[in-house]
Design a protein around this motif. Structure first.
Motif, short mmCIF file in Angstrom:
data_model
loop_
_atom_site.label_atom_id
_atom_site.label_comp_id
_atom_site.label_asym_id
_atom_site.label_seq_id
_atom_site.Cartn_x
_atom_site.Cartn_y
_atom_site.Cartn_z
N ASP A 100 0.69 -1.13 0.04
CA ASP A 100 0.11 0.04 0.03
C ASP A 100 0.84 1.36 -0.24
O ASP A 100 1.86 1.44 0.87
CB ASP A 100 -0.95 -0.20 1.12
CG ASP A 100 -1.85 1.04 1.20
OD1 ASP A 100 -1.64 2.15 0.38
OD2 ASP A 100 -3.10 0.73 1.60
N ARG A 107 0.30 4.08 0.72
CA ARG A 107 0.19 4.99 1.85
C ARG A 107 0.95 4.42 3.13
O ARG A 107 1.17 5.26 4.43
CB ARG A 107 -1.45 4.80 2.39
CG ARG A 107 -2.31 5.47 1.68
CD ARG A 107 -3.90 5.01 1.76
NE ARG A 107 -4.05 3.86 1.42
CZ ARG A 107 -5.26 3.37 1.00
NH1 ARG A 107 -6.15 4.05 1.26
NH2 ARG A 107 -5.25 2.18 0.55
N PRO A 131 -0.29 8.29 -10.16
CA PRO A 131 -1.35 8.03 -9.05
C PRO A 131 -2.74 8.02 -9.56
O PRO A 131 -2.90 8.36 -10.67
CB PRO A 131 -1.36 8.89 -7.90
CG PRO A 131 -0.79 10.24 -8.66
CD PRO A 131 0.25 10.06 -9.84
N ILE A 161 -6.63 3.63 -3.69
CA ILE A 161 -7.00 5.20 -3.35
C ILE A 161 -7.77 5.59 -4.63
O ILE A 161 -7.53 5.06 -5.79
CB ILE A 161 -5.77 6.07 -3.76
CG1 ILE A 161 -4.83 5.88 -2.30
CG2 ILE A 161 -6.03 7.37 -3.89
CD1 ILE A 161 -3.73 6.38 -2.12
N GLY A 162 -9.05 6.33 -4.35
CA GLY A 162 -9.94 6.65 -5.50
C GLY A 162 -10.87 5.40 -5.67
O GLY A 162 -11.51 5.78 -6.83
N LYS A 214 -11.98 11.74 0.54
CA LYS A 214 -11.34 10.72 0.84
C LYS A 214 -10.15 10.56 -0.06
O LYS A 214 -9.17 10.11 0.29
CB LYS A 214 -12.26 9.54 0.69
CG LYS A 214 -11.44 8.11 1.11
CD LYS A 214 -12.31 6.78 1.34
CE LYS A 214 -11.38 5.78 2.05
NZ LYS A 214 -10.42 5.43 1.22
N TYR A 215 -10.20 10.73 -1.45
CA TYR A 215 -9.05 10.63 -2.14
C TYR A 215 -8.00 11.63 -1.86
O TYR A 215 -6.81 11.16 -1.83
CB TYR A 215 -9.59 11.33 -3.61
CG TYR A 215 -8.48 11.41 -4.62
CD1 TYR A 215 -8.10 10.15 -5.30
CD2 TYR A 215 -8.01 12.64 -4.83
CE1 TYR A 215 -7.10 10.47 -6.20
CE2 TYR A 215 -6.59 12.73 -5.63
CZ TYR A 215 -6.12 11.73 -6.54
OH TYR A 215 -5.08 11.70 -7.02
N ASP A 247 -7.45 12.92 1.42
CA ASP A 247 -6.89 12.35 2.40
C ASP A 247 -6.09 11.17 2.35
O ASP A 247 -4.85 11.21 2.86
CB ASP A 247 -8.40 12.04 3.56
CG ASP A 247 -8.91 12.99 3.98
OD1 ASP A 247 -8.25 14.41 3.89
OD2 ASP A 247 -10.03 12.99 4.46
N ASP A 248 -6.48 10.18 1.43
CA ASP A 248 -5.54 9.20 1.20
C ASP A 248 -4.19 9.70 0.43
O ASP A 248 -3.19 8.96 0.82
CB ASP A 248 -6.29 8.35 -0.04
CG ASP A 248 -7.19 7.20 0.87
OD1 ASP A 248 -7.02 7.13 2.01
OD2 ASP A 248 -8.07 6.92 0.00
N MET A 249 -4.34 10.45 -0.54
CA MET A 249 -3.07 11.08 -0.96
C MET A 249 -2.12 11.95 -0.07
O MET A 249 -0.80 11.62 -0.01
CB MET A 249 -3.32 11.89 -2.12
CG MET A 249 -3.82 11.23 -3.52
SD MET A 249 -2.76 9.73 -4.08
CE MET A 249 -1.27 10.67 -4.38
N THR A 287 -2.09 10.91 3.22
CA THR A 287 -1.51 10.02 3.64
C THR A 287 -0.42 9.35 3.17
O THR A 287 0.86 8.97 3.39
CB THR A 287 -2.45 8.65 4.16
OG1 THR A 287 -3.56 9.58 4.54
CG2 THR A 287 -1.83 7.61 5.18
N HIS A 288 -0.34 9.28 1.86
CA HIS A 288 0.65 8.69 1.16
C HIS A 288 1.87 9.45 0.96
O HIS A 288 2.89 9.19 1.28
CB HIS A 288 0.16 8.64 -0.52
CG HIS A 288 1.30 8.36 -1.59
ND1 HIS A 288 2.08 7.54 -1.76
CD2 HIS A 288 1.66 9.52 -2.49
CE1 HIS A 288 2.96 7.83 -2.66
NE2 HIS A 288 2.72 8.85 -3.17
#
Ligand SMILES: C[S@@+](CC[C@H](N)C(=O)[O-])C[C@H]1O[C@@H](n2cnc3c(N)ncnc32)[C@H](O)[C@@H]1O
Length: 414
Positions: A229, A231, A248, A284-285, A334-335, A337-339, A341-342
């Motif tokens: 992952d 992230r 990404p 992601i996404g 969410k997209y 927020d995930d990026m 974290t990444h």
């Protein structure tokens, strides 16, 4: 931070899309629409002759890692999709002359088994509405062919991998899907009728020849493909990297699982729709099946990325005159927020002065423009990256203001 906003003179360059890769040896083995152009990666790797270790946290079809290995560097890549890990591993592997000869013999043996119906066909894959994908003849041919490949090749051998890559090409060539849109769509019946004359055996033999011509060109560098992952990059890969070149997922609701489902069902990476949705939710996404209903209950974490640009975009999307506005705003939140974290998880694997290149497009939702490149630039600045730029590369679409960017940044000197 400087952002180049003038897009007026940009063109829609086909050489900067996946279309450029189709005839380029191993890069052309299988087509994935969101794959990026080898040309973009090639130019960047040549420009950075000092970079020995190159990382791509979003492997896809393995373009960056394979390109790095062909330039004699070390390419390391991660993805969360097990089928893409299998494919990229096969693309980066070293094949000896013996492997190539053994694969040629195994292909002949497999076709002979099919011709004589001397194998029990594998069960049809549990893909929804399978009759829309393949007519009964093509389906039976593919079931026999897959059984024959398994019989003609040792488990976990190079021969098996190479023939299954060729099989993936054949199953799309024999299917009733068209690749002329961003996502695969079903061809109309006239187009389908024309395809029926094709001799399926020779189509597979041609695919084997194509795959083997790429396999015989071994890269001089090394490649490493890791299931993981992005992230938590530090948990998936070891050591530090000098250069990151990646593309990404875009915030455009494209589902890679949906896109790849014919391959994934045939090769056993997917067995039912529920698992497909679960896999999409972990990406992601992702937005397919169960991923959409999960989103309904999802709440932003407290430590989410704070940005005025993002807050404004989310408000506009949520209040757009559409009943799905609130859900779509959650998707976009969410997209990003995930990026976020990444990017935070990427820092521990970067060498001092490591350079990043994120090839990414902006998006529109109900007419609201979400400038993904600006948000990436904000995140990178917040983490202490330097020399951040958003370089427009090409227009993605003739009408709308959709543009692809190279978001560039340098990590600190340590
Ligand atoms: C735009 S595609 C990459 C295409 C790639 N550059 C190529 O040329 O084929 C984005 C990839 O990110 C992967 N992905 C999505 N979420 C991920 C995650 N959390 N960790 C690792 N990979 C992820 C998807 O499976 C997909 O393969």
């Amino acid at each position: 931070m400087s952002a180049v906003i003038e897009h007026g003179k940009l063109r829609q360059r086909a050489d900067y899309t996946h279309k450029h890769n189709t005839k380029t040896g191993r890069h052309g083995w299988l087509r994935l629409t969101p794959a990026y152009s080898l040309k973009i990666v090639d130019d960047l790797i040549i420009e950075h002759c000092e970079a020995k270790r190159i990382f791509d946290p979003f492997c896809g079809t393995g373009t960056t890692a394979l390109c790095a290995a062909y330039h004699g560097r070390e390419g390391v890549t991660t993805d969360i999709n097990p089928f893409l890990i299998w494919l990229a591993t096969a693309k980066i592997a070293h094949y000896s002359a013996r492997d190539i000869a053994a694969t040629t013999n195994a292909a002949a043996e497999a076709l002979n088994l099919v011709k004589r119906s001397a194998v029990e066909p594998v069960p049809a894959p549990p893909i929804f509405n399978i009759e829309r994908w393949w007519n009964p003849n093509a389906l039976l041919f593919l079931r026999l062919l897959q059984a024959a490949i398994i019989k003609a090749t040792p488990d976990s051998s190079s021969e098996r991998s190479l023939l299954l890559v060729a099989f993936c090409r054949t199953l799309i060539a024999q299917s009733n899907v068209a690749f002329n849109h961003q996502s695969m769509s079903f061809k109309n019946n006239d187009q389908f009728a024309l395809e029926l004359d094709v001799d399926m055996g020779s189509s597979f033999a041609e695919d084997v020849r194509f795959v083997l011509s790429g396999a015989s060109l071994n890269p001089s560098g090394t490649g490493c493909v890791v299931f993981g992952d992005s992230r938590q990059a530090g948990e998936a890969v070891k050591g530090k990297f000098d250069l990151v070149i990646t593309s990404p997922p875009y915030a455009n609701r494209m589902s890679y699982i949906r896109e790849l489902r014919p391959y994934m069902y045939w090769l056993g990476f997917l067995n039912n729709g529920r698992d497909a949705g679960e896999m999409d939710w972990s990406a992601i996404g992702g937005t397919w099946g169960v991923a959409t209903s999960r989103l309904t209950d999802w709440e932003r974490p407290k430590e989410h990325f704070k940005s005025e640009h993002l807050s404004n975009a989310l408000l506009q999307i949520a209040h757009a005159d559409n009943k799905n506005g609130a859900l779509l705003a959650k998707y976009v939140a969410k997209y990003f927020d995930d990026m976020w974290t990444h990017f935070r998880g990427l820092v521990p694997v970067l060498a001092p002065r490591a350079e990043l290149h994120y090839i990414v497009g902006n998006s529109t939702f109900y007419g609201s423009l979400v400038s993904t490149e600006v948000l990436y630039a904000e995140m990178l600045a917040a983490l202490g990256f330097e020399c951040i730029e958003c370089r427009p590369i090409r227009k993605r679409n003739s009408k709308k203001a959709l543009v692809e960017f190279d978001v560039v940044a340098k990590w600190k000197s340590g």
